[in-house]
Scaffold this active site. Structure first.
Site, mmCIF file in Angstrom:
data_model
loop_
_atom_site.group_PDB
_atom_site.id
_atom_site.type_symbol
_atom_site.label_atom_id
_atom_site.label_comp_id
_atom_site.label_asym_id
_atom_site.label_seq_id
_atom_site.Cartn_x
_atom_site.Cartn_y
_atom_site.Cartn_z
ATOM 1 N N PRO A 200 -33.633 -10.534 32.988
ATOM 2 C CA PRO A 200 -32.655 -10.322 34.233
ATOM 3 C C PRO A 200 -31.290 -10.884 33.813
ATOM 4 O O PRO A 200 -31.407 -12.155 33.436
ATOM 5 C CB PRO A 200 -33.277 -10.745 35.578
ATOM 6 C CG PRO A 200 -34.407 -11.528 35.266
ATOM 7 C CD PRO A 200 -34.734 -11.147 33.863
ATOM 8 N N ASN A 201 -30.084 -10.094 34.121
ATOM 9 C CA ASN A 201 -28.839 -10.733 34.020
ATOM 10 C C ASN A 201 -28.247 -11.090 32.618
ATOM 11 O O ASN A 201 -27.119 -11.373 32.606
ATOM 12 C CB ASN A 201 -28.656 -12.201 35.102
ATOM 13 C CG ASN A 201 -28.834 -11.764 36.254
ATOM 14 O OD1 ASN A 201 -28.401 -10.925 36.878
ATOM 15 N ND2 ASN A 201 -29.870 -12.595 37.240
ATOM 16 N N ARG B 141 -21.097 -14.078 32.697
ATOM 17 C CA ARG B 141 -21.787 -14.943 33.678
ATOM 18 C C ARG B 141 -22.182 -16.531 33.364
ATOM 19 O O ARG B 141 -22.350 -16.700 32.072
ATOM 20 C CB ARG B 141 -23.202 -14.398 33.719
ATOM 21 C CG ARG B 141 -24.097 -15.317 34.776
ATOM 22 C CD ARG B 141 -25.418 -14.654 35.001
ATOM 23 N NE ARG B 141 -26.191 -15.541 35.609
ATOM 24 C CZ ARG B 141 -27.379 -16.105 34.891
ATOM 25 N NH1 ARG B 141 -27.754 -15.514 33.879
ATOM 26 N NH2 ARG B 141 -28.075 -16.889 35.552
ATOM 27 N N TYR C 87 -23.872 -20.552 29.155
ATOM 28 C CA TYR C 87 -24.177 -19.368 28.150
ATOM 29 C C TYR C 87 -23.352 -18.789 27.203
ATOM 30 O O TYR C 87 -23.597 -18.473 26.090
ATOM 31 C CB TYR C 87 -24.898 -18.333 29.146
ATOM 32 C CG TYR C 87 -25.825 -18.727 30.018
ATOM 33 C CD1 TYR C 87 -27.163 -18.974 29.581
ATOM 34 C CD2 TYR C 87 -25.445 -18.326 31.369
ATOM 35 C CE1 TYR C 87 -28.087 -19.232 30.665
ATOM 36 C CE2 TYR C 87 -26.452 -18.621 32.490
ATOM 37 C CZ TYR C 87 -27.699 -19.113 31.955
ATOM 38 O OH TYR C 87 -28.672 -19.458 33.010
ATOM 39 N N ASN D 153 -36.560 -13.454 25.775
ATOM 40 C CA ASN D 153 -35.683 -14.355 26.673
ATOM 41 C C ASN D 153 -36.086 -13.933 27.994
ATOM 42 O O ASN D 153 -35.475 -12.895 28.426
ATOM 43 C CB ASN D 153 -34.128 -14.364 26.255
ATOM 44 C CG ASN D 153 -33.586 -15.424 27.356
ATOM 45 O OD1 ASN D 153 -33.984 -15.907 28.135
ATOM 46 N ND2 ASN D 153 -32.157 -15.731 26.764
ATOM 47 N N ALA E 57 -34.676 -15.641 34.161
ATOM 48 C CA ALA E 57 -35.177 -16.260 35.565
ATOM 49 C C ALA E 57 -36.616 -15.966 35.663
ATOM 50 O O ALA E 57 -37.210 -16.896 36.344
ATOM 51 C CB ALA E 57 -34.366 -15.619 36.583
ATOM 52 N N GLU F 155 -40.602 -17.506 22.578
ATOM 53 C CA GLU F 155 -39.735 -17.586 23.813
ATOM 54 C C GLU F 155 -38.153 -18.218 23.354
ATOM 55 O O GLU F 155 -38.204 -19.294 22.987
ATOM 56 C CB GLU F 155 -40.202 -18.301 25.062
ATOM 57 C CG GLU F 155 -39.465 -18.320 26.197
ATOM 58 C CD GLU F 155 -40.357 -18.882 27.502
ATOM 59 O OE1 GLU F 155 -41.350 -18.551 27.608
ATOM 60 O OE2 GLU F 155 -39.858 -19.999 28.034
ATOM 61 N N HIS G 171 -34.390 -19.350 24.806
ATOM 62 C CA HIS G 171 -33.352 -19.710 25.945
ATOM 63 C C HIS G 171 -32.192 -20.161 25.127
ATOM 64 O O HIS G 171 -32.085 -20.898 24.365
ATOM 65 C CB HIS G 171 -33.848 -20.732 26.738
ATOM 66 C CG HIS G 171 -35.097 -20.513 27.522
ATOM 67 N ND1 HIS G 171 -35.123 -19.619 28.732
ATOM 68 C CD2 HIS G 171 -36.323 -20.793 27.382
ATOM 69 C CE1 HIS G 171 -36.479 -19.571 29.007
ATOM 70 N NE2 HIS G 171 -37.198 -20.068 28.164
ATOM 71 N N ARG H 19 -31.269 -28.823 32.153
ATOM 72 C CA ARG H 19 -30.663 -28.126 33.335
ATOM 73 C C ARG H 19 -31.218 -28.472 34.644
ATOM 74 O O ARG H 19 -32.016 -29.836 34.771
ATOM 75 C CB ARG H 19 -31.004 -26.688 33.283
ATOM 76 C CG ARG H 19 -30.546 -26.130 32.150
ATOM 77 C CD ARG H 19 -29.344 -25.121 32.015
ATOM 78 N NE ARG H 19 -29.127 -24.442 33.321
ATOM 79 C CZ ARG H 19 -29.393 -23.171 33.544
ATOM 80 N NH1 ARG H 19 -29.960 -22.358 32.483
ATOM 81 N NH2 ARG H 19 -28.909 -22.574 34.722
#
Length: 164
Positions: A11-12, A19, A24, A75, A78, A99, A101, A108
């Site tokens: 998502p996103n 964003r 990012y 990725n 969320a 995975e 990111h 974070r």
């Protein structure tokens, strides 16, 4: 036989470049996809690239990779921090699972620090920005036995790939 890799984005991520660019960066998902395709062409492998905001659709994509893909690069965005459904789907897939990111999730805030989906993955790459996708492709192909552990001279020009 050339490796087949499915690249999944949660998502996103369709709003990369817009964003939170301070986290990012300004690279778009389309630019990342284009860089991944350039690398895939150079390596002689096949990739499919997907993005969805729907958790169930990610589960369906992971399940569709069964018997058709050699590796999944994902990725989960969320969903990294919440999705038991993704963990269960990833456990079904027997190939390499990496995975990715874009940000360093370990640096974070507390709710973005611990990925639960990584428990079902072969490895995790984080904090490399868009280049994390390139690193993941190279790592997947190497784990599949189609690339040596060190980069051969013929691929030394890859340093520019991923700088979209």
């Amino acid at each position: 036989m050339a490796a087949k890799i499915m690249i999944l984005n949660g998502p996103n991520l369709n709003f990369l470049g817009i964003r939170e660019p301070h986290i990012y960066g300004s690279t778009t998902l389309k630019q990342i996809e284009d860089s991944c395709q350039v690398l895939a062409d150079q390596l002689g492998i096949s990739i499919s690239f997907h993005q969805t905001n729907m958790e169930g659709e990610l589960v369906n994509l992971i399940q569709s990779a069964h018997g058709k893909a050699d590796a999944i690069i994902m990725n989960p965005a969320a969903y990294s921090f919440t999705s038991i459904a993704l963990i269960d789907a990833l456990k079904i897939f027997e190939g390499v699972k990496i995975e990715v990111h874009i940000s360093n999730i370990h640096a974070r805030d507390e709710r973005h620090r611990h990925s639960i989906t990584s428990s079902a993955c072969t490895s995790v790459i984080c904090g490399l920005g868009p280049y994390g996708y390139i690193a993941a492709i190279l790592a997947a192909v190497q784990r599949l036995g189609q690339l040596p552990e060190t980069i051969p001279p013929a691929l030394h020009g890859l340093a520019a790939v991923g700088k979209a």
